[in-house]
Enzyme design. Structure first.
Site, mmCIF file in Angstrom:
data_model
loop_
_atom_site.group_PDB
_atom_site.id
_atom_site.type_symbol
_atom_site.label_atom_id
_atom_site.label_comp_id
_atom_site.label_asym_id
_atom_site.label_seq_id
_atom_site.Cartn_x
_atom_site.Cartn_y
_atom_site.Cartn_z
ATOM 1 N N SER A 8 0.836 -1.203 0.000
ATOM 2 C CA SER A 8 0.000 0.000 0.000
ATOM 3 C C SER A 8 0.872 1.256 0.000
ATOM 4 O O SER A 8 1.579 1.559 0.964
ATOM 5 C CB SER A 8 -0.902 0.011 1.242
ATOM 6 O OG SER A 8 -1.473 1.297 1.378
ATOM 7 N N HIS A 33 -1.010 -1.261 -4.308
ATOM 8 C CA HIS A 33 -2.290 -0.899 -3.691
ATOM 9 C C HIS A 33 -2.371 0.622 -3.539
ATOM 10 O O HIS A 33 -1.499 1.252 -2.931
ATOM 11 C CB HIS A 33 -2.397 -1.590 -2.330
ATOM 12 C CG HIS A 33 -3.727 -1.477 -1.676
ATOM 13 N ND1 HIS A 33 -4.802 -2.280 -1.993
ATOM 14 C CD2 HIS A 33 -4.166 -0.638 -0.702
ATOM 15 C CE1 HIS A 33 -5.843 -1.948 -1.242
ATOM 16 N NE2 HIS A 33 -5.490 -0.946 -0.447
ATOM 17 N N ASP A 35 -4.669 3.727 -2.225
ATOM 18 C CA ASP A 35 -5.785 4.090 -1.347
ATOM 19 C C ASP A 35 -6.270 5.504 -1.641
ATOM 20 O O ASP A 35 -5.565 6.476 -1.363
ATOM 21 C CB ASP A 35 -5.332 4.021 0.113
ATOM 22 C CG ASP A 35 -5.119 2.592 0.586
ATOM 23 O OD1 ASP A 35 -6.053 1.787 0.455
ATOM 24 O OD2 ASP A 35 -4.006 2.287 1.073
ATOM 25 N N MET A 37 -8.945 8.384 -0.754
ATOM 26 C CA MET A 37 -9.856 8.776 0.334
ATOM 27 C C MET A 37 -10.400 10.173 0.086
ATOM 28 O O MET A 37 -9.657 11.059 -0.348
ATOM 29 C CB MET A 37 -9.103 8.785 1.665
ATOM 30 C CG MET A 37 -8.433 7.466 1.978
ATOM 31 S SD MET A 37 -7.500 7.597 3.507
ATOM 32 C CE MET A 37 -6.763 5.984 3.572
ATOM 33 N N HIS A 66 -8.121 1.015 -4.400
ATOM 34 C CA HIS A 66 -9.101 0.864 -3.312
ATOM 35 C C HIS A 66 -9.747 2.224 -3.078
ATOM 36 O O HIS A 66 -9.116 3.123 -2.521
ATOM 37 C CB HIS A 66 -8.346 0.369 -2.064
ATOM 38 C CG HIS A 66 -9.184 0.239 -0.840
ATOM 39 N ND1 HIS A 66 -8.635 0.085 0.421
ATOM 40 C CD2 HIS A 66 -10.540 0.222 -0.653
ATOM 41 C CE1 HIS A 66 -9.598 -0.013 1.320
ATOM 42 N NE2 HIS A 66 -10.763 0.077 0.698
ATOM 43 N N MET A 68 -11.973 4.605 -1.202
ATOM 44 C CA MET A 68 -12.692 4.866 0.050
ATOM 45 C C MET A 68 -13.383 6.205 -0.121
ATOM 46 O O MET A 68 -13.028 7.209 0.515
ATOM 47 C CB MET A 68 -11.703 4.870 1.231
ATOM 48 C CG MET A 68 -11.296 3.476 1.645
ATOM 49 S SD MET A 68 -9.738 3.466 2.543
ATOM 50 C CE MET A 68 -8.620 3.481 1.178
ATOM 51 N N MET A 137 -11.600 -5.367 5.307
ATOM 52 C CA MET A 137 -10.829 -4.370 6.061
ATOM 53 C C MET A 137 -10.554 -4.907 7.459
ATOM 54 O O MET A 137 -11.481 -5.226 8.211
ATOM 55 C CB MET A 137 -11.598 -3.051 6.169
ATOM 56 C CG MET A 137 -11.744 -2.281 4.866
ATOM 57 S SD MET A 137 -10.198 -2.000 3.994
ATOM 58 C CE MET A 137 -9.241 -1.091 5.203
ATOM 59 N N ASP A 175 -6.801 -6.218 4.259
ATOM 60 C CA ASP A 175 -6.188 -4.887 4.189
ATOM 61 C C ASP A 175 -6.229 -4.196 5.548
ATOM 62 O O ASP A 175 -7.304 -3.889 6.064
ATOM 63 C CB ASP A 175 -6.949 -4.057 3.137
ATOM 64 C CG ASP A 175 -6.332 -2.688 2.910
ATOM 65 O OD1 ASP A 175 -5.214 -2.439 3.394
ATOM 66 O OD2 ASP A 175 -6.986 -1.862 2.231
HETATM 67 C C1 DX5 Z 1 -6.460 1.878 5.246
HETATM 68 C C2 DX5 Z 1 -5.934 1.480 3.895
HETATM 69 C C3 DX5 Z 1 -4.875 0.431 3.943
HETATM 70 C C4 DX5 Z 1 -3.616 0.874 4.649
HETATM 71 C C5 DX5 Z 1 -2.715 -0.297 4.942
HETATM 72 O O1 DX5 Z 1 -7.510 2.739 5.090
HETATM 73 O O2 DX5 Z 1 -6.970 0.988 3.092
HETATM 74 O O3 DX5 Z 1 -4.552 -0.020 2.634
HETATM 75 O O4 DX5 Z 1 -2.898 1.825 3.903
HETATM 76 O O5 DX5 Z 1 -1.613 0.130 5.693
HETATM 77 P P1 DX5 Z 1 -1.076 -0.693 6.955
HETATM 78 O O6 DX5 Z 1 -0.632 -2.019 6.413
HETATM 79 O O7 DX5 Z 1 0.038 0.141 7.477
HETATM 80 O O8 DX5 Z 1 -2.227 -0.849 7.911
HETATM 81 ZN ZN ZN Z 2 -6.494 -0.093 1.202
#
Ligand code: DX5
Ligand code: ZN
Length: 216
Positions: A8, A33, A35, A37, A66, A68, A137, A175
């Site tokens: 990630s 990955h 993320d 947001m 991903h 969010m 999650m 994740d």
């Molecule tokens: C959280 C993300 C994850 C996160 C994982 O909202 O979706 O992908 O970045 O990071 P670690 O492995 O540090 O929890």
């Molecule tokens: Zn994620």
């Protein structure tokens, strides 16, 4: 078949993002990955298209995006213009999940559905044969570096059972808070894809940590 590892990028060094992407190019990572947001579905804002454009240009590994964000169906096309292997949207954020999933699939990516820690895996029952991957999650989405929620082990098991009963080919991705201590049990319980942020990017030797997750 060995498990898939998807580092990630949220835990990368954004002052030296190119270095971290080149490191991944030269590693055993399968996907990257990403993320995204929006500050509404989750209490944090990460990054958007200009950053992903850049990652996509440099990365030799396909993207595992991903989302969010609320109403993710608004942006499906935007996120499929990259070398997108997987596009994942949240069950809690999308009103017409079935329609959105099929849009992702017909446009050529693997369709993923993510569920928050409080969401029962049974909510996936009616859609499990339509989707390619479930993102379970194992922390509350919004931040990297959080503590793994232990109940996630049970959720992986329960979901695996549903997938087998329904004869679905859907993969299970975990994740949040994944590291060498919990990875083996996750794989044994049925996980296929491990996402890891801090465990990879905050370590002295990210490439070795990627290998350690793959070889579990
Ligand atoms: C959280 C993300 C994850 C996160 C994982 O909202 O979706 O992908 O970045 O990071 P670690 O492995 O540090 O929890
Ligand atoms: Zn994620």
């Amino acid at each position: 078949m060995s498990n898939i590892v998807s580092p990630s990028i949220l835990s990368a060094d954004f002052g030296n993002l190119a270095n971290d992407i080149l490191m991944l190019n030269d590693s055993n990572a399968d996907w990257v990955h990403i993320d995204v947001m929006d500050g509404q579905f989750v209490p944090n804002i990460s990054f958007g298209m200009p950053v992903i454009d850049y990652i996509d240009t440099l990365s030799k590994k396909p993207l595992d995006i991903h989302l969010m964000i609320s109403k993710p169906e608004r942006y499906i096309e935007n996120f499929l213009k990259y070398n997108t292997k997987v596009l994942t949207i949240h069950l809690e954020a999308c009103r017409h999940l079935h329609r959105a999933i099929h849009e992702i699939k017909t446009k050529g990516a693997m369709a993923g559905v993510a569920i928050n820690p409080h969401t029962d895996v049974n909510h996936l029952d009616e859609i499990i044969n339509d989707i390619d991957i479930v993102c379970l999650m194992s922390v509350n989405p919004g931040f990297s570096g959080q503590k793994f929620i232990e109940n996630s082990f049970n959720k992986v098991k329960k979901l695996k059972k549903i997938i087998q009963e329904k004869k679905s080919n859907c993969k299970i991705q975990v994740d949040g808070g994944v590291n060498i201590k919990n990875a083996k049990k996750l794989i044994n319980n049925g996980a296929d894809v491990l996402v890891a942020g801090n465990f990879i990017f905050k370590s002295e030797n990210p490439r070795e940590n990627i290998i350690s997750l793959k070889e579990i």
